[in-house]
Design an enzyme around this catalytic site. Structure first.
Site, PDB file in Angstrom:
ATOM      1  N   SER A 138       1.041  -1.138   0.209  1.00  0.00           N
ATOM      2  CA  SER A 138       0.326  -0.424  -0.479  1.00  0.00           C
ATOM      3  C   SER A 138       0.707   0.759   0.057  1.00  0.00           C
ATOM      4  O   SER A 138       1.923   1.293   0.617  1.00  0.00           O
ATOM      5  CB  SER A 138      -0.415   0.047   1.154  1.00  0.00           C
ATOM      6  N   TYR A 151      -1.114   0.206  10.959  1.00  0.00           N
ATOM      7  CA  TYR A 151      -2.479  -0.533   9.730  1.00  0.00           C
ATOM      8  C   TYR A 151      -0.852   0.359   9.003  1.00  0.00           C
ATOM      9  O   TYR A 151       0.023  -0.943   8.231  1.00  0.00           O
ATOM     10  CB  TYR A 151      -3.281  -0.068   9.247  1.00  0.00           C
TER      11      TYR A 151
HETATM   12  N1  LIG Z   1      -9.091  -0.337  -0.714  1.00  0.00           N
HETATM   13  C1  LIG Z   1      -7.540  -0.665  -0.275  1.00  0.00           C
HETATM   14  O1  LIG Z   1      -8.413   0.657  -0.394  1.00  0.00           O
HETATM   15  C2  LIG Z   1      -6.331  -0.295  -1.109  1.00  0.00           C
HETATM   16  C3  LIG Z   1      -5.404   0.735  -0.515  1.00  0.00           C
HETATM   17  C4  LIG Z   1      -3.765  -0.245  -0.977  1.00  0.00           C
HETATM   18  C5  LIG Z   1      -3.525  -1.601  -0.261  1.00  0.00           C
HETATM   19  N2  LIG Z   1      -4.767  -2.545   0.096  1.00  0.00           N
HETATM   20  C6  LIG Z   1      -4.535  -3.672   0.589  1.00  0.00           C
HETATM   21  O2  LIG Z   1      -4.965  -4.473  -0.838  1.00  0.00           O
HETATM   22  C7  LIG Z   1      -4.979  -5.664  -0.253  1.00  0.00           C
HETATM   23  C8  LIG Z   1      -6.865  -5.969  -0.528  1.00  0.00           C
HETATM   24  O3  LIG Z   1      -7.748  -5.053   0.682  1.00  0.00           O
HETATM   25  P1  LIG Z   1      -9.356  -5.127  -0.394  1.00  0.00           P
HETATM   26  O4  LIG Z   1      -8.657  -3.302  -0.665  1.00  0.00           O
HETATM   27  O5  LIG Z   1      -9.677  -5.846  -1.894  1.00  0.00           O
HETATM   28  O6  LIG Z   1     -10.294  -5.210   0.872  1.00  0.00           O
HETATM   29  P2  LIG Z   1     -11.636  -6.058   1.272  1.00  0.00           P
HETATM   30  O7  LIG Z   1     -12.403  -6.129  -0.054  1.00  0.00           O
HETATM   31  O8  LIG Z   1     -12.071  -6.192   2.173  1.00  0.00           O
HETATM   32  O9  LIG Z   1     -10.252  -8.058   0.703  1.00  0.00           O
HETATM   33  C9  LIG Z   1      -9.818  -7.858   1.743  1.00  0.00           C
HETATM   34  C10 LIG Z   1      -9.520  -9.412   1.765  1.00  0.00           C
HETATM   35  O10 LIG Z   1      -9.175  -9.774   2.600  1.00  0.00           O
HETATM   36  C11 LIG Z   1      -9.239 -11.047   2.998  1.00  0.00           C
HETATM   37  N3  LIG Z   1      -8.824 -11.695   4.436  1.00  0.00           N
HETATM   38  C12 LIG Z   1      -9.093 -10.614   5.616  1.00  0.00           C
HETATM   39  N4  LIG Z   1      -8.024 -11.158   6.551  1.00  0.00           N
HETATM   40  C13 LIG Z   1      -8.385 -12.911   6.266  1.00  0.00           C
HETATM   41  C14 LIG Z   1      -7.903 -13.763   6.869  1.00  0.00           C
HETATM   42  N5  LIG Z   1      -7.709 -13.722   7.887  1.00  0.00           N
HETATM   43  N6  LIG Z   1      -7.859 -14.634   6.305  1.00  0.00           N
HETATM   44  C15 LIG Z   1      -7.848 -14.294   5.067  1.00  0.00           C
HETATM   45  N7  LIG Z   1      -7.972 -14.082   4.107  1.00  0.00           N
HETATM   46  C16 LIG Z   1      -8.383 -12.810   4.818  1.00  0.00           C
HETATM   47  C17 LIG Z   1     -10.874 -11.055   2.610  1.00  0.00           C
HETATM   48  O11 LIG Z   1     -11.362 -11.948   3.302  1.00  0.00           O
HETATM   49  P3  LIG Z   1     -12.435 -12.804   3.945  1.00  0.00           P
HETATM   50  O12 LIG Z   1     -12.988 -11.915   5.183  1.00  0.00           O
HETATM   51  O13 LIG Z   1     -13.572 -14.203   3.442  1.00  0.00           O
HETATM   52  O14 LIG Z   1     -10.841 -13.709   5.069  1.00  0.00           O
HETATM   53  C18 LIG Z   1     -10.902 -10.118   1.816  1.00  0.00           C
HETATM   54  O15 LIG Z   1     -10.892 -11.200   0.797  1.00  0.00           O
HETATM   55  C19 LIG Z   1      -5.045  -5.973   1.562  1.00  0.00           C
HETATM   56  O16 LIG Z   1      -4.161  -6.330   2.229  1.00  0.00           O
HETATM   57  C20 LIG Z   1      -5.015  -4.330   1.988  1.00  0.00           C
HETATM   58  O17 LIG Z   1      -4.478  -3.610   2.271  1.00  0.00           O
HETATM   59  C21 LIG Z   1      -6.247  -1.932  -0.151  1.00  0.00           C
END
Ligand SMILES: NC(=O)c1ccc[n+]([C@@H]2O[C@H](COP(=O)([O-])OP(=O)(O)OC[C@H]3O[C@@H](n4cnc5c(N)ncnc54)[C@H](OP(=O)(O)O)[C@@H]3O)[C@@H](O)[C@H]2O)c1
Length: 250
Positions: A138, A151
């Site tokens: 990120s 975070y």
């Molecule tokens: N959205 C943003 O602005 C942003 C920006 C930069 C980086 N990111 C990063 O991108 C990645 C994906 O996030 P997203 O934005 O797509 O959010 P999201 O829509 O909430 O998706 C998060 C995913 O991670 C999974 N997850 C969470 N805890 C887990 C666990 N203990 N074991 C297995 N799976 C787990 C969730 O699945 P389950 O709940 O079904 O387990 C879900 O599939 C993350 O690493 C986040 O830090 C996001």
């Protein structure tokens, strides 16, 4: 459908956190390029629904915070592409008022869960002297923002792990990549604010955020370069975001 990148037929790929947002988009794009998929997350019903759209994709109920379960589920497989994407944010409290439970959730998932995923899958890549390991970091791993504290620390750790992997796995022809997005419109904020939809919506209001497919596009580009090219770091921002604290809203 026309394939925008090189064909990935015959490639065995893993995406963690595939039940939502960025992971779901990456899995979908890898599938369209022909990869055989294992899609992992905790919510099996979501994965099964996705698998019904991506024929041949194998759903895997997995909590990356459980290192033995991760090793048992992934340690015997040989992946060509691993995308360590599972992650979450919790709250925006200051450190002096923060919740230790929230900190544990973030560190156990974003850092230790990512490490367990790598520990279970990298040896097979090293043994066959090929593979792509993609970390979803990120911009929070490069800049801190108010309330981001733990975070941001977890994502700074992802960047350090990326740099360490480049050294540790060096010489084995495994390509290491980190893809570090700014604001992406996903369920991330809903999770961060524990289901408070209005607060979550506010994060994306008046701003043209990145979409999950924009991040998936960056991942696909990296893993389809010729074998001698290792895309190291991709940082992608919404055009309306200059830094973690400077966002233009209409
Ligand atoms: N959205 C943003 O602005 C942003 C920006 C930069 C980086 N990111 C990063 O991108 C990645 C994906 O996030 P997203 O934005 O797509 O959010 P999201 O829509 O909430 O998706 C998060 C995913 O991670 C999974 N997850 C969470 N805890 C887990 C666990 N203990 N074991 C297995 N799976 C787990 C969730 O699945 P389950 O709940 O079904 O387990 C879900 O599939 C993350 O690493 C986040 O830090 C996001």
């Amino acid at each position: 459908m026309q394939k925008p990148y090189a064909d990935l037929s015959g490639k065995h790929a893993l995406v963690t956190g595939a039940s939502s947002g960025i992971g779901r988009a990456i899995a979908t794009q890898l599938h369209h390029q022909g990869a055989e998929l294992v899609i992992a997350a905790r919510r099996l019903e979501r994965l099964e629904e996705l698998a019904s759209e991506l024929s041949g994709a194998r759903p895997l109920a997995l909590d990356v915070r459980d290192p033995s379960a991760v090793q048992a589920a992934l340690g015997q497989e040989s992946f060509d592409i691993v995308v360590a994407n599972a992650g979450l944010g919790r709250g925006l409290d200051s450190i002096q008022e923060g919740s230790i439970e929230d900190w544990s959730a973030m560190l156990d998932t974003n850092v230790k869960g990512l490490l367990s995923t790598i520990r279970a899958t990298l040896p097979a890549m090293i043994a066959k002297k090929s593979g792509d390991l993609v970390l979803i970091g990120s911009v929070a791993g490069r800049q801190v923002y108010p309330g981001g504290n733990v975070y941001c620390a977890s994502k700074h750790a992802v960047k350090a792990i990326y740099e360490a992997l480049r050294i540790d796995a060096f010489g084995n022809r495994v390509r290491i990549t980190t893809v570090d997005p700014g604001i992406v419109e996903t369920e991330f904020s809903l999770v961060r604010f524990r289901g408070d939809e209005e607060r979550a919506r506010g994060v994306y209001e008046g701003l043209q955020a990145l979409q999950p497919d924009d991040v998936a596009d960056a991942v696909l580009w990296a893993v389809t370069r010729p074998a001698h090219v290792n895309i190291g770091e991709i940082v992608l921002w919404p055009t309306d975001q200059a830094s973690t604290t400077l966002v233009r809203r209409q």
